[in-house]
Write an enzyme that holds these catalytic residues in place. Sequence first.
Site, PDB file in Angstrom:
ATOM      1  N   GLY A 223      28.520 -18.841 -19.682  1.00 22.52           N
ATOM      2  CA  GLY A 223      29.669 -18.813 -18.777  1.00 22.52           C
ATOM      3  C   GLY A 223      30.907 -18.194 -19.409  1.00 22.52           C
ATOM      4  N   LYS A 230      31.078 -15.174 -14.361  1.00 18.10           N
ATOM      5  CA  LYS A 230      32.330 -15.707 -13.841  1.00 18.10           C
ATOM      6  C   LYS A 230      33.549 -14.868 -14.244  1.00 18.10           C
ATOM      7  CE  LYS A 230      30.495 -18.841 -11.403  1.00 18.10           C
ATOM      8  NZ  LYS A 230      29.410 -19.537 -11.964  1.00 18.10           N
ATOM      9  N   HIS A 249      32.211 -17.863  -4.671  1.00 17.10           N
ATOM     10  CA  HIS A 249      31.273 -18.639  -5.486  1.00 17.10           C
ATOM     11  C   HIS A 249      30.241 -19.237  -4.532  1.00 17.10           C
ATOM     12  CE1 HIS A 249      30.785 -22.103  -8.647  1.00 17.10           C
ATOM     13  NE2 HIS A 249      29.931 -21.131  -8.857  1.00 17.10           N
ATOM     14  N   CYS A 273      26.416 -30.177  -6.963  1.00 15.64           N
ATOM     15  CA  CYS A 273      26.507 -30.747  -5.607  1.00 15.64           C
ATOM     16  C   CYS A 273      25.383 -30.236  -4.720  1.00 15.64           C
ATOM     17  CB  CYS A 273      27.852 -30.410  -4.970  1.00 15.64           C
ATOM     18  SG  CYS A 273      29.234 -31.240  -5.740  1.00 15.64           S
ATOM     19  N   LYS A 275      24.008 -26.953  -4.804  1.00 18.28           N
ATOM     20  CA  LYS A 275      24.120 -25.545  -4.401  1.00 18.28           C
ATOM     21  C   LYS A 275      22.807 -24.788  -4.613  1.00 18.28           C
ATOM     22  CE  LYS A 275      27.179 -21.652  -5.488  1.00 18.28           C
ATOM     23  NZ  LYS A 275      27.436 -21.207  -6.858  1.00 18.28           N
ATOM     24  N   ASN A 386      24.192 -29.747 -19.457  1.00 21.41           N
ATOM     25  CA  ASN A 386      24.452 -28.411 -18.900  1.00 21.41           C
ATOM     26  C   ASN A 386      23.430 -27.388 -19.407  1.00 21.41           C
ATOM     27  OD1 ASN A 386      25.916 -26.551 -17.322  1.00 21.41           O
ATOM     28  ND2 ASN A 386      27.186 -25.925 -19.059  1.00 21.41           N
ATOM     29  N   ARG A 419      30.694 -33.424  -3.084  1.00 20.51           N
ATOM     30  CA  ARG A 419      30.058 -34.711  -3.359  1.00 20.51           C
ATOM     31  C   ARG A 419      31.016 -35.785  -2.883  1.00 20.51           C
ATOM     32  NH1 ARG A 419      26.197 -36.925  -7.021  1.00 20.51           N
ATOM     33  NH2 ARG A 419      25.579 -34.811  -7.572  1.00 20.51           N
TER      34      ARG A 419
HETATM   35  C1  SPV Z   1      28.907 -22.780 -12.786  1.00 15.37           C
HETATM   36  O1  SPV Z   1      29.291 -23.623 -13.602  1.00 15.37           O
HETATM   37  O2  SPV Z   1      29.379 -22.701 -11.644  1.00 15.37           O
HETATM   38  C2  SPV Z   1      27.848 -21.819 -13.171  1.00 15.37           C
HETATM   39  C3  SPV Z   1      27.522 -21.668 -14.575  1.00 15.37           C
HETATM   40  O3  SPV Z   1      27.319 -21.152 -12.349  1.00 15.37           O
HETATM   41  S1  SPV Z   1      28.681 -20.776 -15.454  1.00 15.37           S
HETATM   42  O4  SPV Z   1      28.076 -19.518 -15.874  1.00 15.37           O
HETATM   43  O5  SPV Z   1      29.056 -21.560 -16.603  1.00 15.37           O
HETATM   44  O6  SPV Z   1      29.814 -20.505 -14.601  1.00 15.37           O
HETATM   45 MN    MN Z   2      28.470 -21.114 -10.482  1.00 15.77          MN
END
Ligand code: SPV
Ligand code: MN
Length: 626
Positions: A223, A230, A249, A273, A275, A386, A419
């Site tokens: 991430g 992101k 997102h 939640c 997704k 995670n 949630r």
């Molecule tokens: C999230 O946390 O929403 C993800 C993983 O999809 S990350 O690449 O850490 O954003």
């Molecule tokens: Mn994500």
Amino acid sequence: MPNVNQLLKENLTTQNYNRLIALDNPKMHEFVADAIELCSPGSVFVCTESSDDIAYLRELAIKTGEEKPLNIAGHTCHFDGYHDQARDKAQTKYLLSPGSDLGESLNSIEKSVGVKEVRDFLKNSMVGREMLVCFWCLGPTDSDFSIPCIQITDSPYVAHSESILYRPGYEQFKKIGSSPDFFRFIHSEGELENAVSKNVDKRRVYIDLEEDLVYSVNTQYGGNTIGLKKLALRLAIQKASRQGWLAEHMFVMGAHGPGGRVTYFAGAFPSACGKTSTSMLPGQTIIGDDIAYLRKKQGQVRCVNVEKGIFGIIRDVNAKDDPIIYEALTRPCEVIFSNVLIDTNNKPHWLGMGTELPIEGTNHSGKWQKGKTDSEGNEITASHKNARYCLNIPDLSNRDPLIDDPDGVPVGGIIYGGRDSDTWVPVEQAFNWTEGIILKGAAIESETTTATLGKAGVRTFNLMSNLDFLSIPLGRYIQNNLDFIKDINRPPLIFSVNYFLKNKTGEYLNGIADKKVWILWAELRVNHDVDAIKTPTGMIPEYEDLAKLFKDNLNQQYNQADYVQQFTIRIPENLAKLDRVEKIYEQKVSDTPQILFDTFAEVRKRLKAAGDKHGNYISPFDLITK
Ligand code: SPV
Ligand code: MN
């Protein structure tokens, strides 16, 4: 920058030089030359999209020890450092030029200060290592949605992950010629110790929105490092705001209705939640699970998956609840597991996989045995909560055939989830686009679980589940969403869902599989197949329609008593939610559009009137008017 060409010639082998020069893009050449000068790599590899080049990334990850092969062909495991297991929100900042303003909520640093700091950390960071220069494309190639990207990294794990998660972009760069319109990412893991980034205190992710450029250093967690995920979403939100489209997102999935009909939904839910599991519902088809671009085309809202792979949370993926992913994770195909437990037989394990966990092995803390604690005395779980898997969507049996369509798919509905133990009903359609954006998307809250740090059950506000990634002021983002459908005849319907409703004694009111029924009901609504009951906040299903969906899809008898309990309109809780969320906008979001407050006031009135008439807890049957 003077002598770009000379610098490239001196530092690249003829083959790599020729590959770079075959892309006639001075801005890109300059970026690579600057990175070489800054990071002083031992060598440079320019990656085209040939299968040999992609294989080279895969093999390099193993050669450097960043990934270890597992027993099943194509499977590898990567570990991030013990303190490098998630996105670093505190050290992810926008580089702000004097005079620019992103509103009060976004984390930023003065540009000159931030650039100096991060470039100092990048200085000579690749000595003795290979710099990988990779080209990828956000969205399908050859499409209005395409955004070409260049990623420079010294991490073969990052490059390998991107080869799974994104479409190739070398040929796309050929097509854009000398255009300066592309995203740039530069990443270095920094100094390594036992193959993980050592200086996490110097971890930085700095984003230059004016330059469409992101720096990332002293970190490996996807991430923070996989630029196209992101970090690109942040750049895309700015770009979309300037150009009148949306970067969200959101998952994208095809819901399969009667007679072979497919209706596409895009949905935004905060992490943990439901997704990914909504995008992977049994019997439906997946386009993507994390990020979508939405554009208006041919009078319709259409969307694409920005990615072509999944970087998903592996916790609780098991044969019963997520059979399709589980199947892909247990047969030969390309998968990178990260931060799971590897047992002494070289097999991956994770929390909630449905089988008993080994009592020893190797995980993100090194050698691990049950009961091991960290330096603060906290027990280290077998796999990190995670921990992730990274795989290709085309390897999933439920992939949608339109996955790479350059025109995207038409969006029939948008779904916002959170949630929530006591307020929202399991599914509700908003009366119209404006109320959907304001009452559903802009009011998402998610209760913390024991899986996140801090106290469980605390509601956190998360605007369209995109709050972590916004690169424009929050009010403008809401306004962009409101304005988006202005010239569209039949905008997508907007729904809220809530899979986490509980009774007074804390038990869930719904089974895990029930979400399929809510989505298929939404599918019927989009196609005008069923009526709905008006509530103060939107439209909910009629009992008979749900009973049929439960019977046909889950082979379950759906009791009227369950329906009443689940779809009771909870007036005090809904009012309290409006108060909580409104306060956030009042106090923290100075550019909140007035229509948000007006809509909240209007709905508050409707809730109170319904409460006066029917009481605080209203059975859906009391609201039937026909
Ligand atoms: C999230 O946390 O929403 C993800 C993983 O999809 S990350 O690449 O850490 O954003
Ligand atoms: Mn994500």
